[in-house]
Design an enzyme around this catalytic site. Sequence first.
Site, mmCIF file in Angstrom:
data_model
loop_
_atom_site.group_PDB
_atom_site.id
_atom_site.type_symbol
_atom_site.label_atom_id
_atom_site.label_comp_id
_atom_site.label_asym_id
_atom_site.label_seq_id
_atom_site.Cartn_x
_atom_site.Cartn_y
_atom_site.Cartn_z
ATOM 1 N N TYR A 102 0.916 -1.124 0.029
ATOM 2 C CA TYR A 102 0.035 -0.056 -0.180
ATOM 3 C C TYR A 102 1.131 1.231 0.038
ATOM 4 C CZ TYR A 102 -3.897 -2.639 1.406
ATOM 5 O OH TYR A 102 -4.823 -3.886 1.552
ATOM 6 N N LEU A 153 -18.505 -1.407 2.687
ATOM 7 C CA LEU A 153 -19.159 -0.366 1.967
ATOM 8 C C LEU A 153 -18.992 -0.277 0.601
ATOM 9 C CD1 LEU A 153 -18.995 2.500 4.775
ATOM 10 C CD2 LEU A 153 -20.751 0.939 4.367
ATOM 11 N N ARG A 157 -16.341 0.367 -1.333
ATOM 12 C CA ARG A 157 -15.349 1.484 -1.570
ATOM 13 C C ARG A 157 -15.986 2.833 -1.640
ATOM 14 N NH1 ARG A 157 -14.157 -3.124 -4.244
ATOM 15 N NH2 ARG A 157 -12.046 -3.796 -4.049
ATOM 16 N N GLY A 158 -17.127 3.014 -0.765
ATOM 17 C CA GLY A 158 -17.875 4.152 -0.583
ATOM 18 C C GLY A 158 -19.126 4.215 -1.512
ATOM 19 N N SER A 160 -22.094 3.825 0.799
ATOM 20 C CA SER A 160 -21.975 4.337 2.055
ATOM 21 C C SER A 160 -22.992 5.550 2.178
ATOM 22 C CB SER A 160 -20.565 5.194 2.021
ATOM 23 O OG SER A 160 -20.603 6.290 1.187
#
Length: 336
Positions: free
Chosen positions: A58, A211, A213-214, A217
């Site tokens: 990452y 979620l 990746r939003g 959300s």
Amino acid sequence: MTIPTRTLGTTGPQVSALGLGCMGMSALYGEADRTESIATVHAALEAGVTLLDTGDFYAMGHNEMLIGEALRTAPAARREQALTSVKFGALRDPAGGWSGYDGRPAAVRNFAAYSLQRLGVDHIDVYRIARVDPGVPIEETVGAIAELVEQGYVRHIGLSEVGADTIRRAAATAPIADVQLEYALITRGIEDRILPVTRELGIAVTAYGVLSRGLISGHFTPDRQLGASDFRAHSPRFQGENLQHNLTLVEQLRKLAEQKGVSVAQLAIAWVLSRGEDIVPLVGARTRERLAESLGALDVVLDAADLAAIEAAVPADSAVGDRYPSAMMAHLDSER
């Protein structure tokens, strides 16, 4: 708030019922604020979150160093409660590109040595290859992690994004604590073959992307501008008509959330929590505000009527678009 705990399978540690996925604090989802990221990790630990998930690739080690700093600057009692879950094996280049995975035993030992240094810890609690290396039998990769367990550098062995047959082969080689898999209301592919196998073998699931990746959300809007380095700018689910369709599902979910007096995100996370005590959702909160919202899902109680309403509003396979771009889908285990 007292966060309930769950156990990572029959061989793994006891962890908080929600874990913190830290990837977005370093890469793939737009700019992140380092100070706020560290404050969010501290707030998570203070709230009782114990599981911190990262990957050595990452932002080419940035995320591990960030977590290392957060742990180093946390109160001793909070630092000691933290459990690190680390993925390894992805190969990167200086431009940020991806060039496959390396699961050779020598590479496993090399990756672990760097992770221990960046995290500033003497052991990693759960260690897993991010994707199966097609050129190396999973037995060899898992066997190398098992040697690190024997030497005290790793406590438990995990897997990531693997299919049922690979899980069986890995579990026949060494005890497996958990498998990390994408699982959400609109991403339910693990239910048919993989969950039955993990449950048969006593292996937990740490669920990422809860979620999506939003996307689910409740905060993502169709006019949101995404930078070129943002994963979602290239994700099929966030493109054109796909996005429009998927956001209509979110609006259906919003109606149910409003009826219960909770947020869309809280309802979506609570749904994953309801799937079983063997599933530990990872929330990708990058700010203390989003973390507090996610933790609120622990107080959401879903009865049979609630679950039926959610299923009716967002049926399995109702989302459109693959969860990864085609080039990344090619790196998944053939069963995934």
